[in-house]
Design an enzyme around this catalytic site. Structure first.
Site, mmCIF file in Angstrom:
data_model
loop_
_atom_site.group_PDB
_atom_site.id
_atom_site.type_symbol
_atom_site.label_atom_id
_atom_site.label_comp_id
_atom_site.label_asym_id
_atom_site.label_seq_id
_atom_site.Cartn_x
_atom_site.Cartn_y
_atom_site.Cartn_z
ATOM 1 N N TYR A 33 -44.029 5.572 14.216
ATOM 2 C CA TYR A 33 -44.621 6.406 15.258
ATOM 3 C C TYR A 33 -45.350 7.607 14.662
ATOM 4 O O TYR A 33 -45.226 7.896 13.487
ATOM 5 C CB TYR A 33 -43.543 6.863 16.246
ATOM 6 C CG TYR A 33 -42.659 7.992 15.745
ATOM 7 C CD1 TYR A 33 -41.648 7.747 14.817
ATOM 8 C CD2 TYR A 33 -42.863 9.310 16.166
ATOM 9 C CE1 TYR A 33 -40.852 8.778 14.350
ATOM 10 C CE2 TYR A 33 -42.062 10.344 15.700
ATOM 11 C CZ TYR A 33 -41.052 10.064 14.799
ATOM 12 O OH TYR A 33 -40.270 11.088 14.321
ATOM 13 N N ARG A 52 -51.559 8.413 8.153
ATOM 14 C CA ARG A 52 -50.106 8.282 7.925
ATOM 15 C C ARG A 52 -49.524 7.123 8.735
ATOM 16 O O ARG A 52 -48.632 6.413 8.275
ATOM 17 C CB ARG A 52 -49.389 9.594 8.260
ATOM 18 C CG ARG A 52 -47.938 9.590 7.802
ATOM 19 C CD ARG A 52 -47.273 10.957 7.951
ATOM 20 N NE ARG A 52 -47.162 11.357 9.339
ATOM 21 C CZ ARG A 52 -46.765 12.563 9.739
ATOM 22 N NH1 ARG A 52 -46.440 13.486 8.849
ATOM 23 N NH2 ARG A 52 -46.696 12.863 11.016
ATOM 24 N N ARG A 100 -34.265 -11.843 20.211
ATOM 25 C CA ARG A 100 -33.595 -11.014 19.201
ATOM 26 C C ARG A 100 -33.074 -11.834 18.013
ATOM 27 O O ARG A 100 -32.198 -12.677 18.183
ATOM 28 C CB ARG A 100 -32.444 -10.250 19.848
ATOM 29 C CG ARG A 100 -31.833 -9.211 18.920
ATOM 30 C CD ARG A 100 -30.705 -8.444 19.582
ATOM 31 N NE ARG A 100 -30.197 -7.407 18.700
ATOM 32 C CZ ARG A 100 -29.378 -7.653 17.673
ATOM 33 N NH1 ARG A 100 -28.988 -8.870 17.425
ATOM 34 N NH2 ARG A 100 -28.956 -6.649 16.912
ATOM 35 N N HIS A 102 -32.962 -10.956 13.530
ATOM 36 C CA HIS A 102 -33.333 -9.857 12.629
ATOM 37 C C HIS A 102 -34.648 -10.046 11.870
ATOM 38 O O HIS A 102 -35.479 -9.151 11.838
ATOM 39 C CB HIS A 102 -32.216 -9.595 11.618
ATOM 40 C CG HIS A 102 -31.019 -8.933 12.222
ATOM 41 N ND1 HIS A 102 -30.293 -9.492 13.245
ATOM 42 C CD2 HIS A 102 -30.417 -7.763 11.951
ATOM 43 C CE1 HIS A 102 -29.298 -8.696 13.575
ATOM 44 N NE2 HIS A 102 -29.348 -7.634 12.810
ATOM 45 N N LYS A 147 -42.595 6.940 8.747
ATOM 46 C CA LYS A 147 -42.199 7.613 10.006
ATOM 47 C C LYS A 147 -41.618 6.565 10.951
ATOM 48 O O LYS A 147 -42.255 6.103 11.895
ATOM 49 C CB LYS A 147 -43.397 8.369 10.601
ATOM 50 C CG LYS A 147 -42.959 9.505 11.523
ATOM 51 C CD LYS A 147 -44.058 10.520 11.669
ATOM 52 C CE LYS A 147 -43.820 11.557 12.760
ATOM 53 N NZ LYS A 147 -42.583 12.281 12.707
ATOM 54 N N GLU A 179 -35.535 18.177 4.032
ATOM 55 C CA GLU A 179 -36.420 18.738 5.067
ATOM 56 C C GLU A 179 -35.587 18.985 6.309
ATOM 57 O O GLU A 179 -34.374 18.815 6.304
ATOM 58 C CB GLU A 179 -37.567 17.760 5.354
ATOM 59 C CG GLU A 179 -37.079 16.386 5.808
ATOM 60 C CD GLU A 179 -38.205 15.385 6.030
ATOM 61 O OE1 GLU A 179 -39.313 15.781 6.368
ATOM 62 O OE2 GLU A 179 -37.932 14.175 5.865
ATOM 63 N N LEU A 203 -40.651 13.229 4.865
ATOM 64 C CA LEU A 203 -41.900 12.829 5.503
ATOM 65 C C LEU A 203 -42.996 13.761 4.986
ATOM 66 O O LEU A 203 -42.799 14.986 4.940
ATOM 67 C CB LEU A 203 -41.787 12.971 7.029
ATOM 68 C CG LEU A 203 -43.061 12.564 7.759
ATOM 69 C CD1 LEU A 203 -43.172 11.041 7.814
ATOM 70 C CD2 LEU A 203 -43.090 13.132 9.163
HETATM 71 N N1 PDD Z 1 -41.718 15.110 13.588
HETATM 72 N N2 PDD Z 1 -40.241 15.862 8.842
HETATM 73 C C1 PDD Z 1 -39.722 15.090 9.821
HETATM 74 C C2 PDD Z 1 -38.458 14.345 9.561
HETATM 75 C C3 PDD Z 1 -40.382 14.996 11.058
HETATM 76 O O1 PDD Z 1 -39.892 14.208 12.019
HETATM 77 C C4 PDD Z 1 -41.572 15.754 11.269
HETATM 78 C C5 PDD Z 1 -42.338 15.705 12.556
HETATM 79 C C6 PDD Z 1 -42.048 16.551 10.218
HETATM 80 C C7 PDD Z 1 -43.309 17.368 10.346
HETATM 81 O O2 PDD Z 1 -44.457 16.539 10.261
HETATM 82 P P1 PDD Z 1 -45.834 16.928 10.958
HETATM 83 O O3 PDD Z 1 -46.219 18.260 10.414
HETATM 84 O O4 PDD Z 1 -46.747 15.857 10.530
HETATM 85 O O5 PDD Z 1 -45.585 16.973 12.442
HETATM 86 C C8 PDD Z 1 -41.366 16.568 9.020
HETATM 87 C C9 PDD Z 1 -42.326 14.910 14.887
HETATM 88 C C10 PDD Z 1 -43.002 16.103 15.426
HETATM 89 C C11 PDD Z 1 -41.298 14.306 15.810
HETATM 90 O O6 PDD Z 1 -40.576 13.436 15.362
HETATM 91 O O7 PDD Z 1 -41.258 14.653 16.988
#
Ligand code: PDD
Length: 292
Positions: A33, A52, A100, A102, A147, A179, A203
């Site tokens: 996502y 990304r 379903r 895997h 992501k 993070e 990320l």
């Molecule tokens: N998340 N690290 C993680 C684990 C994240 O889920 C996000 C953003 C970021 C920041 O990335 P960016 O600057 O590209 O938004 C870092 C989004 C906003 C979410 O999951 O809602």
């Protein structure tokens, strides 16, 4: 002002949008996502987000049903038609609908869902005063640069933070700070502004990248280096970055004040640069706020 949805080429109101309960995103979290936002009509880091998305999709072998330019034009249309002042755009790509089982299903079309909702900026009081965070073990998988839809560790970490009265959870794996549950982290020590290096443990945040680049352009000493929790307790300033949090000062970690317990100079400087950037009053090399 309607909140809109786009499901594999079909537009509807958010309430009317439907996908199958056999979608693998729902069954397995088998998808990726993006969260993008607009500032008025300017879409923050659109090309970076789409790049990304493609990286995430490639990493787990899901094909994107649209080219970046097709996606871009759907996104512009969604923003225009939903008519919000500021829009939060959510894109979800899954391996599609199949009984379903895997392993990857054969000959199945991926599912691409987008939603366009009204959003607002993080409250000024938080941006000015900063927030508190807690540290928690990073329980995620080993490919955090993807992501992925599988956000259970992030969900549990954020919930733990909120229950302890904090705003965000800072994740720590094998003693190294990675993070936030939904943000990237920076620590300031003297003149050095440090953040965890890009790799599979974090990320690669779009906001992180733009803030880092703007810091360099301001002549600041921006560095990517591994950080341990002690570095954070001893830091002069901490801040987190992300699409939803922008540049947000962190003034307390695990109940301990960071330096004076007030947002620091470097953070404020980068907040100002970020503010100018999203208002279209300054640029940043390699990145642009895409306008209609
Ligand atoms: N998340 N690290 C993680 C684990 C994240 O889920 C996000 C953003 C970021 C920041 O990335 P960016 O600057 O590209 O938004 C870092 C989004 C906003 C979410 O999951 O809602």
């Amino acid at each position: 002002m309607p909140n809109l949805a786009f499901v594999n080429g079909t537009w509807s109101s958010l309430e009317d949008a439907k996908i199958s309960i056999e979608d693998r995103g729902f069954q397995f979290g088998d998808g990726v996502y993006e969260v993008i936002r607009t500032y008025g009509r300017a879409i923050f880091g659109l090309s970076e987000h789409l790049a990304r998305l493609k990286i995430s999709a490639d990493e787990i072998e899901i094909s994107l049903p649209y080219s970046p330019s097709e996606l871009e034009s759907f996104i512009r249309q969604g923003c225009l038609d939903s008519q919000h002042k500021d829009t939060s755009i959510y894109i979800q790509l899954t391996r599609g609908v199949a009984p379903r089982s895997h392993a990857f299903p054969k000959g199945v079309q991926s599912t691409l869902v987008m939603t366009f909702r009204e959003t607002t900026r993080i409250p000024t009081a938080l941006r000015e005063k900063g927030v508190s965070v807690i540290s928690v073990p990073d329980m995620r998988w080993g490919r955090c640069h993807v992501k992925s839809l599988n956000l259970l560790p992030n969900v549990l970490a954020r919930e733990e933070a909120l229950r302890s009265g904090a705003y965000e959870a800072i994740l720590v794996r094998d003693g190294i700070v990675t993070e936030g549950a939904g943000s990237n982290l920076f620590a300031v020590s003297g003149k050095k502004i440090m953040t965890t290096p890009i790799g599979a443990s974090i990320l690669s945040g779009i906001t992180r990248k733009i803030v880092f680049q703007m810091g360099l352009e301001e002549g600041l000493d921006m560095r990517e280096c591994p950080l341990v929790l002690e570095d954070l307790y001893r830091a002069d300033e901490l801040f987190i970055t992300g699409t939803t949090v922008e540049v947000l000062p962190v003034v307390e970690l695990d109940g301990k004040k960071i330096a004076s317990g007030r947002p620091g100079k470097m953070t404020s400087l980068l907040q100002e640069a970020f503010q100018k950037y999203v208002q279209g009053k300054r640029t940043c090399k390699d990145s642009r706020v895409v306008k209609d």
